[in-house]
Design a protein around this motif. Structure first.
Motif, short mmCIF file in Angstrom:
data_model
loop_
_atom_site.label_atom_id
_atom_site.label_comp_id
_atom_site.label_asym_id
_atom_site.label_seq_id
_atom_site.Cartn_x
_atom_site.Cartn_y
_atom_site.Cartn_z
N LEU A 1 44.98 41.58 46.33
CA LEU A 1 45.47 42.31 47.50
C LEU A 1 46.99 42.46 47.44
N ARG B 1 48.76 42.59 44.75
CA ARG B 1 49.06 43.54 43.68
C ARG B 1 48.99 44.97 44.21
N ASP B 2 48.19 45.16 45.27
CA ASP B 2 48.04 46.48 45.87
C ASP B 2 49.21 46.81 46.81
N SER C 1 36.55 48.97 42.49
CA SER C 1 37.79 49.34 43.19
C SER C 1 38.46 48.08 43.73
N GLN C 2 39.78 48.02 43.59
CA GLN C 2 40.54 46.91 44.15
C GLN C 2 41.41 47.38 45.32
N SER C 3 40.85 48.30 46.11
CA SER C 3 41.57 48.75 47.30
C SER C 3 41.53 47.66 48.36
N VAL C 4 42.39 47.82 49.37
CA VAL C 4 42.46 46.83 50.44
C VAL C 4 41.11 46.69 51.15
N VAL C 5 40.50 47.82 51.47
CA VAL C 5 39.22 47.80 52.19
C VAL C 5 38.14 47.12 51.34
N THR C 6 38.06 47.52 50.07
CA THR C 6 37.03 46.97 49.20
C THR C 6 37.17 45.47 49.02
N LEU C 7 38.38 45.01 48.80
CA LEU C 7 38.59 43.58 48.58
C LEU C 7 38.35 42.78 49.85
N THR C 8 38.65 43.36 50.99
CA THR C 8 38.36 42.67 52.26
C THR C 8 36.86 42.54 52.45
#
Length: 378
Positions: free
Chosen positions: A215, A217-218, A273-280
């Motif tokens: 997160l 890193r994003d 995907s390592q987006s904020v939404v996906t990782l949450t």
């Protein structure tokens, strides 16, 4: 019992959010400060078999009181530590004693409940450990900034002392005449559950470590990344509620399957995907999987060798911790160019875990006959 589970996980996760402040106040490097977490977890894990053997030999309450006394002394020493070296020793000692609390609670649940009632109590215990993790993650750093980092360790000392007072009136149910045989903790089926614990700890807890760094890193701040990563605790709490409603209907084998499938979906999403939404979402799903998969494997560990229940549970917990540490160490080099490859490899490993855990528990249930069939509800 649940509050003691809360305290053990609160203390275990309270140090990491305070590392930056401790670095400034104690004048040490980041590498040195991280050792506060490392030595704590190491002694926490390595002490598990010791506490299990003592519990089967000396009795649950006697060992629990000893662990609480050690937790009080270690926490007081952490508060009063005159320098970093003394603090490091105090945290190692505290980790050794606090490490006994959760396995002791899990063993007492195994001694006191059977069937679906045991599964519900394990879920309740997990809910409180998740609350301890979440509270420590969200408040330890704030307390350290607003008051003093020593206050965070003082909370553990006060809590452990309070439990010691409450234990004076506690009497455990009779053990039902179960013969203690520590050797039974090292027969085929217990050894198999320890192996599953290693693999599960590597996948579920070891790779969970990378959610917050991914997160950050994003582009997220450390504070916000920590809050989103703490959604793991929310997943455990919600998952525990669902697990309590589900276990009596489907049994443990299916619960393991549900937890494994949830974990697979979590890491599949993170690998894509390592987006904020996906990782949450991944953090929430890992927590939900914990409530189904991990609690079911813990329940199996309480049941697979009743004559050495404390030893079996403690070695299983130790296996989970060792698996977590090994996974982090082995995959650290893969994160240089991002976290997608780590999550993808973990996704594949989850399939292996699902096949081994679901298949072996189904076999165990059949081989133990009518008793095993009832235990499948655990």
């Amino acid at each position: 019992m649940r509050a003691a589970g809360f305290l053990s996980f609160y203390d275990r996760f309270a140090t990491a959010p305070m590392l930056v402040l401790i670095i400034k106040e104690e004048g040490v490097s980041l590498y040195s400060a991280v050792q506060l977490v490392t030595v704590y977890v190491l002694l926490y894990a390595l002490g598990q078999p010791v506490w299990g053997l003592l519990s089967d030999r000396l009795g649950r309450l006697r060992v629990l009181r000893l662990a609480l006394v050690g937790a009080v002394l270690g926490s007081v020493a952490s508060v009063a530590a005159p320098g970093f070296a003394a603090l490091l020793v105090a945290r190692a000692v505290t980790g050794f004693f606090v490490g006994s609390l959760f396995p002791s609670m899990l063993t007492i649940v195994g001694d006191s409940y059977t069937g679906a009632a045991r599964a519900r109590e394990i879920s309740n215990l997990q809910t409180f450990t998740a609350l301890g993790t979440t509270v420590a993650t969200l408040t330890a750093g704030a307390l350290a900034v607003w008051v003093d980092w020593r206050v965070v360790f003082a909370v553990t000392a006060v809590g452990a002392a309070a439990f010691l007072v409450l234990l004076r009136r506690v009497r455990l149910p009779a053990g039902g005449g179960t013969r203690h045989d520590v050797r039974s903790a090292f027969t085929a089926w217990p050894l198999w559950t320890y192996g599953l614990g290693l693999l599960e700890g590597a996948i579920l807890l070891g790779i969970l470590t990378y959610i917050v760094p991914a997160l950050e890193r994003d582009g997220l701040s450390t504070e916000l990344a920590g809050v989103l990563g703490a959604m793991y605790g929310v997943g455990i709490i919600g998952g525990a509620h669902l697990a309590k409603r589900t276990v009596a209907r489907v049994g443990r084998t299916v619960m393991i399957g549900i937890g494994s499938a949830t974990l697979f979906v979590a890491f599949l999403l993170a690998s894509l995907s390592q987006s904020v939404v996906t990782l949450t979402v991944t953090a929430v799903l890992i927590g939900t999987s914990n409530a189904f998969l991990h609690s079911s494997l813990q329940g199996w560990a309480t049941d697979v060798a009743p004559a050495a229940r404390a030893t079996t549970v403690s070695v299983f917990v130790c296996s989970v911790f060792l698996g977590s540490s090994a996974a982090t160490a082995l995959t650290a080099g893969m994160t240089r160019h991002g976290y997608g490859s780590v999550f993808a490899a973990t996704c594949a490993a989850t399939v292996v875990l699902a096949v081994l855990a679901v298949g072996s528990h189904a076999v165990w249930s059949r081989r133990t006959g009518p008793i095993g069939a009832s235990r499948t509800q655990v």
